[in-house]
Design a protein around this motif. Structure first.
Motif, PDB file in Angstrom:
ATOM      1  N   ASP A  23       8.887  -0.294  -7.525  1.00  0.00           N
ATOM      2  CA  ASP A  23       7.800   0.038  -6.612  1.00  0.00           C
ATOM      3  C   ASP A  23       6.496   0.230  -7.367  1.00  0.00           C
ATOM      4  OD1 ASP A  23       6.470   0.695  -4.250  1.00  0.00           O
ATOM      5  OD2 ASP A  23       7.000   2.811  -4.404  1.00  0.00           O
ATOM      6  N   SER A  80       6.261   1.355   1.234  1.00  0.00           N
ATOM      7  CA  SER A  80       7.522   1.073   0.533  1.00  0.00           C
ATOM      8  C   SER A  80       8.629   2.041   0.944  1.00  0.00           C
ATOM      9  CB  SER A  80       7.325   1.168  -0.980  1.00  0.00           C
ATOM     10  OG  SER A  80       6.413   0.215  -1.426  1.00  0.00           O
ATOM     11  N   SER A 133       3.652   0.979  -5.769  1.00  0.00           N
ATOM     12  CA  SER A 133       2.827   1.954  -5.054  1.00  0.00           C
ATOM     13  C   SER A 133       3.121   3.350  -5.596  1.00  0.00           C
ATOM     14  CB  SER A 133       3.130   1.908  -3.549  1.00  0.00           C
ATOM     15  OG  SER A 133       4.326   2.608  -3.243  1.00  0.00           O
ATOM     16  N   TYR A 186      -1.606  12.676  -1.336  1.00  0.00           N
ATOM     17  CA  TYR A 186      -1.776  11.539  -0.422  1.00  0.00           C
ATOM     18  C   TYR A 186      -1.985  11.957   1.035  1.00  0.00           C
ATOM     19  CZ  TYR A 186      -0.572   9.100  -4.583  1.00  0.00           C
ATOM     20  OH  TYR A 186      -0.588   8.645  -5.878  1.00  0.00           O
ATOM     21  N   GLY A 210       0.758   4.352 -12.076  1.00  0.00           N
ATOM     22  CA  GLY A 210      -0.467   3.835 -11.485  1.00  0.00           C
ATOM     23  C   GLY A 210      -1.596   3.784 -12.454  1.00  0.00           C
ATOM     24  N   ASP A 248       4.605   5.676  -3.876  1.00  0.00           N
ATOM     25  CA  ASP A 248       5.606   6.299  -3.006  1.00  0.00           C
ATOM     26  C   ASP A 248       6.730   7.022  -3.740  1.00  0.00           C
ATOM     27  OD1 ASP A 248       4.132   5.502  -0.871  1.00  0.00           O
ATOM     28  OD2 ASP A 248       5.650   4.185  -0.008  1.00  0.00           O
ATOM     29  N   PRO A 257       0.837  -1.206   0.000  1.00  0.00           N
ATOM     30  CA  PRO A 257       0.000   0.000   0.000  1.00  0.00           C
ATOM     31  C   PRO A 257       0.876   1.263   0.000  1.00  0.00           C
ATOM     32  CG  PRO A 257      -0.711  -1.537   1.703  1.00  0.00           C
ATOM     33  CD  PRO A 257       0.587  -2.056   1.163  1.00  0.00           C
ATOM     34  N   HIS A 258       0.320   2.352  -0.487  1.00  0.00           N
ATOM     35  CA  HIS A 258       1.032   3.629  -0.466  1.00  0.00           C
ATOM     36  C   HIS A 258       1.516   3.926   0.954  1.00  0.00           C
ATOM     37  CE1 HIS A 258      -0.569   3.961  -4.389  1.00  0.00           C
ATOM     38  NE2 HIS A 258      -1.770   4.377  -4.050  1.00  0.00           N
TER      39      HIS A 258
END
Length: 150
Positions: free
Chosen positions: A98, A83, A100, A115, A150, A102, A79-80
């Motif tokens: 990655d 990582s 996510s 976020y 994403g 991040d 999940p965000h």
């Protein structure tokens, strides 16, 4: 003759993680050496997806048990905001990919706007290449840190 690429998938029981493990099991030059899951450690992945019934994958293990130095590549399907904590203490020990958000954004202010949380490793944002092959294929090829779109 080249040896197989040693890979890990952290967050392997979520949707993206399961799909990634499935794809990697089909790749002839990859072996999965580590499957990370904080909530399901000790289980086999076929408990969460029956496509893995006939495979010889390792048991799921806690994320803190990973040894990045023994791997060629580690995929983060977490999940965000998870990582970045693991990567900041292990950067340079392996190739990191990655999935996510991040490391997708280079500006920590924009990360916070999107976020609603401070990025914990803002100095590492510049270490990641945005993994969109259509615009960044050369940089992806030469990078050890890739942020998947994403």
């Amino acid at each position: 003759m080249n040896s197989k690429i040693k890979a890990a998938v952290l967050g392997c029981t979520g949707y993206a993680g399961l799909e990634l493990v499935y794809i990697l099991t089909k790749h002839p030059n990859v072996t999965i050496n580590f499957l990370g899951s904080q909530n399901h450690a000790g289980n086999f992945i076929n408990k969460y997806d029956n496509r893995f019934g006939g495979t010889s994958l390792p048991k799921l293990n806690l994320l803190e048990k990973i040894n990045f130095s023994e791997l060629d590549v580690a995929f983060f399907a977490l999940p965000h905001n998870i990582s970045q904590y693991i990567i900041k203490n292990n950067i340079g020990k392996s190739i990191f990919i990655d999935l996510s958000a991040d490391f997708r954004l280079r500006d920590p202010k924009i990360y916070k706007e999107n976020y609603n949380i401070e990025h914990q490793s803002p100095s590492l944002l510049k270490e990641f290449v945005y993994g969109l092959p259509e615009i960044n294929h050369i940089n992806i090829k030469n990078s050890k840190n890739i942020a998947v779109p994403g």
